[in-house]
Each structure stands twice: as C-alpha cells, then as structure tokens.
Design an enzyme around this catalytic site. Structure first.
Site, PDB file in Angstrom:
ATOM      1  N   TYR A 110       7.537  -8.009  -0.834  1.00 43.92           N
ATOM      2  CA  TYR A 110       7.130  -6.694  -1.327  1.00 43.92           C
ATOM      3  C   TYR A 110       7.179  -6.736  -2.850  1.00 43.92           C
ATOM      4  O   TYR A 110       8.086  -7.335  -3.422  1.00 43.92           O
ATOM      5  CB  TYR A 110       8.105  -5.617  -0.837  1.00 43.92           C
ATOM      6  CG  TYR A 110       8.177  -5.491   0.654  1.00 43.92           C
ATOM      7  CD1 TYR A 110       7.516  -4.458   1.307  1.00 43.92           C
ATOM      8  CD2 TYR A 110       8.911  -6.396   1.414  1.00 43.92           C
ATOM      9  CE1 TYR A 110       7.593  -4.325   2.690  1.00 43.92           C
ATOM     10  CE2 TYR A 110       8.981  -6.273   2.792  1.00 43.92           C
ATOM     11  CZ  TYR A 110       8.317  -5.239   3.418  1.00 43.92           C
ATOM     12  OH  TYR A 110       8.381  -5.117   4.780  1.00 43.92           O
ATOM     13  N   HIS A 117       3.740  -1.396   2.225  1.00 45.85           N
ATOM     14  CA  HIS A 117       3.682  -2.553   3.121  1.00 45.85           C
ATOM     15  C   HIS A 117       3.840  -3.822   2.297  1.00 45.85           C
ATOM     16  O   HIS A 117       3.445  -3.871   1.143  1.00 45.85           O
ATOM     17  CB  HIS A 117       2.355  -2.573   3.876  1.00 45.85           C
ATOM     18  CG  HIS A 117       2.239  -1.470   4.868  1.00 45.85           C
ATOM     19  ND1 HIS A 117       2.923  -1.469   6.058  1.00 45.85           N
ATOM     20  CD2 HIS A 117       1.537  -0.320   4.843  1.00 45.85           C
ATOM     21  CE1 HIS A 117       2.642  -0.369   6.719  1.00 45.85           C
ATOM     22  NE2 HIS A 117       1.808   0.355   6.003  1.00 45.85           N
ATOM     23  N   LYS A 148      -2.330  -8.928   4.995  1.00 49.61           N
ATOM     24  CA  LYS A 148      -1.446  -9.497   3.981  1.00 49.61           C
ATOM     25  C   LYS A 148      -2.088 -10.774   3.441  1.00 49.61           C
ATOM     26  O   LYS A 148      -2.975 -11.341   4.064  1.00 49.61           O
ATOM     27  CB  LYS A 148      -0.078  -9.827   4.580  1.00 49.61           C
ATOM     28  CG  LYS A 148       0.631  -8.582   5.097  1.00 49.61           C
ATOM     29  CD  LYS A 148       1.970  -8.890   5.676  1.00 49.61           C
ATOM     30  CE  LYS A 148       2.622  -7.735   6.381  1.00 49.61           C
ATOM     31  NZ  LYS A 148       2.241  -6.411   6.081  1.00 49.61           N
TER      32      LYS A 148
END
Length: 171
Positions: A110, A117, A148
């Site tokens: 993060y 997220h 991601k």
C-alpha cells in the site's frame, strides 16, 4: 527511546495482548492483525521490528535474539532472508506491507496507510532462480484480475533489490 514491547512466540507468529502494542503497531503503522484482542505479527514483521529495537520476543521465559528469530524463519521458509530484505526495503521507504499468499505472491503493498486498496503484488525472487514463463503469466493474470500491479523484487548475491513491473500488453 521508548521501551520495547514484549511479544510471545506462538508457532510461526508472535503476539502481544498489550493495548499499547495494538495502538503503536496496528492502529498507527498497520503491522500484523488483531484477533480477539491480541496483536499477531508474522515472523518477518517481528524480525523487522526487533531489528529496529521496537519489540522483544520471548519463547516462554527465554528471550530470543534477532538471530534466533531469523533462524526460526529460515526453518519455515528457505527464502526468509531475501523476503525480510525486501520487506525491510519497502517498509523503510514508508510503504505498508502485508502478506499476499491468497494472491499467489509474497507481499501486497500500500502507498501510505491502508485506507485504499493495495497497489502492488510483490513476488520476491533470488537473481539465480530458474522459472518458466508460466510462473510469470500466472502471477500477472492474478494481479490483473484483482486490479493490482505485479512487481518482481529480484535480489542479487550482494543483497541488492531491483524491482521490475510486469504487466499485460494488448495490441
């Protein structure tokens, strides 16, 4: 300097029931997970915090050294050293780092804090690791599926880390 907080070894994790541990490490810096009023840290998180002088770890009455903790980690994971190296590098850069086992990677990262997220999935690999293109494809597919970025953290024999972003390209 603040007095280090005491943690107890429990299998492949350490824990503390102290509210100070939960406030200082979980609420403010997003280490570990809280279960039934106890803060549990992975061995990598514990080794990182121990090396920084923030915690002390006991196995029953016996205090463990940093080296003892690393040896325990090595017994459970032959890549413990390089994962700790990458974890330390990312944490020292100010990122929050959590496990990503359910995504087939080592860490999810993060930017700052955890109110968003995670942005990256990190796969830690030694520079001399031999793997097939399918190993990369599978990880990139999972990362893409959960929105991601897939990053390979390659650790060389001098313990230098180089990060490579790996992504789908559509023509």
């Amino acid at each position: 300097m603040k007095e280090p907080i005491i943690f107890q070894l429990s299998g492949d994790r350490v824990f503390s029931e102290r509210e100070k541990a939960i406030n200082q490490f979980y609420n403010k810096r997003y280490f570990g997970e809280v279960v039934n009023g106890k803060l549990f840290l992975s061995l990598i998180e514990a080794a990182y915090l121990m090396e920084k002088g923030k915690i002390r770890v006991f196995d029953g009455e016996k205090e463990l050294s940093f080296q003892d903790l690393v040896e325990l980690g090595r017994k459970r994971d032959d890549q413990f050293d390089i994962k700790l190296l990458v974890y330390t590098d990312l944490r020292d850069r100010g990122y929050t780092v959590k496990s990503a086992l359910k995504f087939g990677s080592h860490f999810r990262v993060y930017r700052r804090g955890m109110d968003e997220h995670s942005q990256w999935l990190i796969w830690v690999v030694p520079e001399n690791l031999r793997f097939s293109p399918n190993d990369i494809t599978a990880r990139v597919r999972v990362a893409h599926g959960v929105r991601k970025n897939m990053v390979m953290a390659v650790v060389d024999e001098d313990n230098d880390v180089v990060y490579y972003k790996v992504e789908w390209v559509k023509f």
